[in-house]
Every structure is written in C-alpha cells, then in structure tokens.
Design a protein around this motif. Sequence first.
Motif, PDB file in Angstrom:
ATOM      1  N   LEU A 267       0.832  -1.203   0.000  1.00  0.00           N
ATOM      2  CA  LEU A 267       0.000   0.000   0.000  1.00  0.00           C
ATOM      3  C   LEU A 267       0.871   1.259   0.000  1.00  0.00           C
ATOM      4  CD1 LEU A 267      -2.652  -1.070   2.665  1.00  0.00           C
ATOM      5  CD2 LEU A 267      -2.753  -1.348   0.186  1.00  0.00           C
ATOM      6  N   LEU A 268       1.957   1.225   0.771  1.00  0.00           N
ATOM      7  CA  LEU A 268       2.828   2.398   0.842  1.00  0.00           C
ATOM      8  C   LEU A 268       3.523   2.639  -0.494  1.00  0.00           C
ATOM      9  CD1 LEU A 268       4.057   4.683   2.499  1.00  0.00           C
ATOM     10  CD2 LEU A 268       5.827   3.076   3.276  1.00  0.00           C
ATOM     11  N   CYS A 269       4.012   1.572  -1.113  1.00  0.00           N
ATOM     12  CA  CYS A 269       4.663   1.723  -2.425  1.00  0.00           C
ATOM     13  C   CYS A 269       3.658   2.212  -3.473  1.00  0.00           C
ATOM     14  CB  CYS A 269       5.295   0.401  -2.855  1.00  0.00           C
ATOM     15  SG  CYS A 269       6.721  -0.079  -1.847  1.00  0.00           S
ATOM     16  N   LYS A 270       2.433   1.715  -3.379  1.00  0.00           N
ATOM     17  CA  LYS A 270       1.389   2.174  -4.305  1.00  0.00           C
ATOM     18  C   LYS A 270       1.091   3.646  -4.080  1.00  0.00           C
ATOM     19  CE  LYS A 270      -3.266   0.983  -5.881  1.00  0.00           C
ATOM     20  NZ  LYS A 270      -4.419   0.060  -5.698  1.00  0.00           N
ATOM     21  N   TRP A 271       1.088   4.072  -2.817  1.00  0.00           N
ATOM     22  CA  TRP A 271       0.885   5.496  -2.508  1.00  0.00           C
ATOM     23  C   TRP A 271       1.966   6.334  -3.176  1.00  0.00           C
ATOM     24  CZ3 TRP A 271       4.482   8.627  -0.193  1.00  0.00           C
ATOM     25  CH2 TRP A 271       4.063   9.926   0.138  1.00  0.00           C
ATOM     26  N   ALA A 272       3.228   5.898  -3.069  1.00  0.00           N
ATOM     27  CA  ALA A 272       4.337   6.660  -3.650  1.00  0.00           C
ATOM     28  C   ALA A 272       4.245   6.707  -5.176  1.00  0.00           C
ATOM     29  CB  ALA A 272       5.667   6.044  -3.216  1.00  0.00           C
ATOM     30  N   GLU A 273       3.839   5.608  -5.766  1.00  0.00           N
ATOM     31  CA  GLU A 273       3.789   5.527  -7.230  1.00  0.00           C
ATOM     32  C   GLU A 273       2.627   6.316  -7.814  1.00  0.00           C
ATOM     33  OE1 GLU A 273       3.667   1.332  -7.588  1.00  0.00           O
ATOM     34  OE2 GLU A 273       5.772   1.084  -6.950  1.00  0.00           O
ATOM     35  N   ASN A 274       1.584   6.580  -7.012  1.00  0.00           N
ATOM     36  CA  ASN A 274       0.405   7.296  -7.508  1.00  0.00           C
ATOM     37  C   ASN A 274       0.246   8.694  -6.911  1.00  0.00           C
ATOM     38  OD1 ASN A 274      -0.394   5.039  -9.023  1.00  0.00           O
ATOM     39  ND2 ASN A 274      -1.423   4.145  -7.265  1.00  0.00           N
TER      40      ASN A 274
END
Length: 326
Positions: A267-274
């Motif tokens: 979820l955190l990596c997805k937050w950074a990517e979006n």
Amino acid sequence: MTMMTISEVSRTFNVSTRTLRYYEQIGLLSSLRKEDYAYRMYDENVVRRLQQIIVLRKLRISLKEIAVILENIEYNSILSIFLENIQELDSEIVALSTIRDILKIFVSRLDKDLQENVKLDLLHDDDIIKVVDALSLSRTNFKEECSVEKLSKANETLRKLENVRIVLLPSCTVASYHYIGENPEDTVGAQINKFIQECKLYELKPDARMFGFNHPNPSKDNPYGYESWVTIPEDLEVPKPLTKKYFEGGLYGAHSIKFGDFHEWQLLCKWAENNEKYIPNYSELGEEIMGGCLEEHLNWVYSSHMGWPEDGIDGMLDLLVPIKLK
C-alpha cells in the motif's frame, strides 16, 4: 502430499515471508523441515489454513480473534466474534451515513451561495456543527460485498493509505549487521540487541534509532537475508561482526504499522507511485536491498536498553519508502 516452500507460498498468496514467519511465531501457522533442507515447507493443510487467515484478515478480523476462530470448536464463540465485528461496522455505517447527509447539505448550500454570490460559511448551522463534533476522525473501512473476488476488489478500494507522513531522515553513522540464512531478522536482531546492551548505547545516544531491510529479498533462487542499522555517535568503535557505515539520509514517505502487518508495504509503495507531488526514489540496487526502503523499529533502542528486545515497545514500526519531488 504436495509441499510448498516459503517462497512459493509467499508468491502464490501475495504474503511476505516475514509475515508467514510471524504467523508461525504467534502460533497461527506451522511449518515443516525436509531432511537436509534448511527452509520452511508447508503442506496442503497449512496452506488451506493460511487461505482462511487471508480471508478473515480481509474481513478486518484481528489476528487474536482469528486464532480463536481457527482453534475453537465452540460455534457460539466464533459467532460472538463475528457479531461483535458486525456491531462495530454498523456504528461506522451510521457515522458514514451522517457524514454523507451533512455533505449533501453543504453541497446544496454551496450551490445556493454560488448563485447568490455569497461566501460559503461551514459554521453557519449550530446543529450541524454539534453533529460533526461528535463524529470520529478515524477512517471507516466498510463496503458491502459478498464473493471472494468482490471482497478482494473491496479491499483494494478501501486499503488506500491516508496517513502517510513525509519525513527527512538526517545523515548519520550507523553500526550494521548483515546475515543471510534461516530466520535472518532474528539473528540480526540478537546481534544488534547484544551490541546496544554491551556498549550501553542508550546512555551514549538517547535518540538512537534502529532500521532494517531485506538484503536480499527472498526469491526462489536466492537465499534470504536481512540487514539492520542502529545509529551511533560518530566516534564510537564498533566491534566485529558489526561494521561501521555512513547513511546519507534522505526524504521518505512513512507509514506506521503493528508488527506483522508487513502486507502494508504494498500500500505504501502504491501510494508513492500514484502520488501527485512525489515519486519513488528507489535504489539502483533494486530488490538486492529492498529498493532502498527501510523499516524503523520504533523505540527499539530504549526497549533493548530496558531488556525488552522482542519487537520493541508494542511492536510498532515505521515503513519508509524513499521519495523525491516530481
């Protein structure tokens, strides 16, 4: 009976190997060891048990409650757990409905004020303000879905991080220990704990911090390793097998979790990517060092100093993903 390695189970069910080991540590899962094979193996029964755990976690059932559900043959106890969770959701649904109704009032008022060229005043209605004051700020995780496929989609929708902090880690000197093999986190943690206690690090540096990361990430073909750092005074001598390193620091997106919730890395990596303002600043070494991501074990140095090394105080961690401005 078909057997799966820990890496195969991790990839198949999208669960980190560290989470699997944690489930075993707290008694939710068990693993087997083949002769002359060092790594964990899982049989069909354990894999099916894991699938049940995954479903229950997606239904927001706590690990403590899952342990009761899986081990309890008393249906009344299991029913009680489900009913308590339904009751909590019902309260959240009422709160959501209230929020929706108030937002509708604000939309209607805004539309009217725009037509009359009047500035919106959200504090105009005392009765509404009293209702808003009574509402909780916590994020509600609810969506009415039934099938497993729809449940997964509902979780994808709901599981968006809204509490990510932007932190700047300063440059620092660290004592490092790196180990590749079975249970690398435990081995590394024991060495760091020993170092902290023997040199009385907390007395030398009360603001010392402890970080860790996969090195390398587990995979089918590569062994699994872990490396930990603890910040130290620049002039402190570091005994072997630890090594002294310099960390440049940098900008990170930070998200707090309880020990065991490592699935929230995704979820955190997805937050950074979006993100609209930031993008990931992953290391060129990639999965060799977890892309430069870090896990900070909060208050771990003090916990070690006091003789409470296991998972630190309340087992709280910050997940840290390196980022930079777009």
